[in-house]
Design an enzyme around this catalytic site. Structure first.
Site, mmCIF file in Angstrom:
data_model
loop_
_atom_site.group_PDB
_atom_site.id
_atom_site.type_symbol
_atom_site.label_atom_id
_atom_site.label_comp_id
_atom_site.label_asym_id
_atom_site.label_seq_id
_atom_site.Cartn_x
_atom_site.Cartn_y
_atom_site.Cartn_z
ATOM 1 N N LYS A 102 53.493 52.275 107.781
ATOM 2 C CA LYS A 102 53.940 51.149 108.612
ATOM 3 C C LYS A 102 54.722 51.648 109.820
ATOM 4 O O LYS A 102 54.497 51.222 110.948
ATOM 5 C CB LYS A 102 54.818 50.170 107.803
ATOM 6 C CG LYS A 102 54.134 49.600 106.571
ATOM 7 C CD LYS A 102 55.028 48.646 105.808
ATOM 8 C CE LYS A 102 56.292 49.259 105.242
ATOM 9 N NZ LYS A 102 56.077 50.304 104.211
ATOM 10 N N ARG A 153 60.277 41.289 102.750
ATOM 11 C CA ARG A 153 59.964 42.001 101.513
ATOM 12 C C ARG A 153 60.143 41.136 100.283
ATOM 13 O O ARG A 153 59.849 41.591 99.184
ATOM 14 C CB ARG A 153 60.920 43.178 101.379
ATOM 15 C CG ARG A 153 60.374 44.479 101.891
ATOM 16 C CD ARG A 153 61.521 45.423 101.740
ATOM 17 N NE ARG A 153 61.181 46.762 101.445
ATOM 18 C CZ ARG A 153 61.065 47.704 102.378
ATOM 19 N NH1 ARG A 153 61.116 47.402 103.648
ATOM 20 N NH2 ARG A 153 60.854 48.938 102.014
ATOM 21 N N ARG A 188 57.073 64.043 103.915
ATOM 22 C CA ARG A 188 57.586 63.338 105.102
ATOM 23 C C ARG A 188 58.866 63.981 105.618
ATOM 24 O O ARG A 188 59.771 64.322 104.863
ATOM 25 C CB ARG A 188 57.853 61.875 104.779
ATOM 26 C CG ARG A 188 58.552 61.188 105.956
ATOM 27 C CD ARG A 188 58.464 59.711 105.936
ATOM 28 N NE ARG A 188 59.158 59.094 104.827
ATOM 29 C CZ ARG A 188 59.229 57.783 104.665
ATOM 30 N NH1 ARG A 188 58.647 56.975 105.524
ATOM 31 N NH2 ARG A 188 59.865 57.285 103.638
ATOM 32 N N ARG A 236 64.330 62.198 103.748
ATOM 33 C CA ARG A 236 65.165 61.048 103.406
ATOM 34 C C ARG A 236 65.568 61.118 101.937
ATOM 35 O O ARG A 236 64.760 61.480 101.093
ATOM 36 C CB ARG A 236 64.391 59.742 103.650
ATOM 37 C CG ARG A 236 64.590 59.187 105.037
ATOM 38 C CD ARG A 236 63.659 58.053 105.388
ATOM 39 N NE ARG A 236 63.481 57.020 104.383
ATOM 40 C CZ ARG A 236 62.711 55.948 104.554
ATOM 41 N NH1 ARG A 236 62.071 55.770 105.703
ATOM 42 N NH2 ARG A 236 62.569 55.045 103.610
ATOM 43 N N ARG A 284 60.591 52.671 94.065
ATOM 44 C CA ARG A 284 60.299 51.825 95.238
ATOM 45 C C ARG A 284 58.909 51.194 95.117
ATOM 46 O O ARG A 284 58.711 50.054 95.517
ATOM 47 C CB ARG A 284 60.404 52.649 96.522
ATOM 48 C CG ARG A 284 61.846 53.016 96.856
ATOM 49 C CD ARG A 284 61.937 54.149 97.848
ATOM 50 N NE ARG A 284 61.371 53.835 99.137
ATOM 51 C CZ ARG A 284 61.055 54.739 100.059
ATOM 52 N NH1 ARG A 284 61.270 56.022 99.815
ATOM 53 N NH2 ARG A 284 60.552 54.370 101.203
#
Ligand code: AP5
Length: 216
Positions: free
Chosen positions: A15, A90, A127, A160, A171
């Site tokens: 996203k 969300r 990431r 992160r 998550r």
């Protein structure tokens, strides 16, 4: 005409990567609630500290904290012509609050970028995120030109804290339980489009542009 794009999809679906490209292509601001919370955290605000404990556990930040922050952001002048939402809404309560705020005269389009769970876990492990400007890279798929440094601002690239595998799996569970109903909410309204997020970033971007071209 005011245009609002809602990008939906599991954590790591791409996203943020796509929102940054679409924002440039559509000349609309990219509004990410995750980035807004991380900015609060780096400024050391009370809101940032409160959000941090939910984010690091992979849970959603309570709706009341999200809604005030988001609505304050989209009230700014740069959002007058519209904006791209990444990571919001969300929950059903967030989706309903957004609908109530937008009213009938704003054109909106929700796009689901879908990717299977196992691919997401692999993506998140690679990431890299710029501590300073939030730009996103991937060790293998999209490496920076200089290792550990952001191409855009020269900031330090970090992993992160919520990209650890156990937190990513939490998550994903939260997404299935709390955000899947939001996908169905937009489907029922007839404004949901879907793209296959397993393809290359360029292919996903081309699909998104085609889909959004048909929406507005
Ligand atoms: P947030 O920051 O919104 O995280 P997220 O939605 O979980 O999404 P991510 O940023 O992790 O992934 P992404 O889909 O943007 O993927 P990306 O482009 O980076 O939220 C974090 C936390 O904040 C939440 O857990 C919650 O606590 C809180 N929060 C935020 N909003 C909230 C809300 N509305 N309500 C309540 N709480 C909220 O891509 C991932 C990786 O894959 C990158 O390395 C990228 O380079 C790579 N990649 C991208 N596309 C491709 C591709 N096509 N092929 C291969 N690799 C790709």
């Amino acid at each position: 005409m005011t245009r609002v794009v809602v990008l939906l999809g599991p954590p790591g679906a791409g996203k943020g990567t796509q929102a940054a490209r679409l924002a440039a292509a559509m000349a609309l601001p990219h509004v990410s609630t995750g980035d807004l919370f991380r900015a609060h955290l780096s400024r050391g605000t009370e809101l940032g500290k409160e959000a941090q404990r939910y984010m690091e556990a992979g849970e959603l930040v309570p709706d009341e904290l999200v809604l005030d922050m988001l609505f304050e952001r989209v009230a700014k002048e740069d959002c007058r012509e519209g904006y791209l939402l990444d990571g919001f809404p969300r929950t059903l309560a967030q989706a309903e609050a957004l609908e109530a705020r937008l009213g009938e005269e704003v054109a909106r389009c929700a796009v689901l970028i879908d990717v299977p769970d196992e691919e997401i876990v692999a993506r998140m492990a690679g990431r890299l995120t710029c501590e300073q400007c939030g730009a996103v890279y991937h060790r293998r798929n999209d490496p920076p030109k200089v290792e550990g440094r952001c191409d855009r601002c020269g900031g330090t690239l970090i992993q992160r804290p919520d990209d650890r595998e156990d937190v990513v799996r939490e998550r994903l569970g939260v997404y299935r339980r709390q955000t899947t109903p939001v996908v169905e909410f937009y489907r029922a309204k007839g404004v949901l489009r879907e793209v296959d997020g397993r393809r290359s970033p360029d292919a996903v971007f081309a699909d998104l542009q085609a889909v959004l071209g048909g929406c507005f």
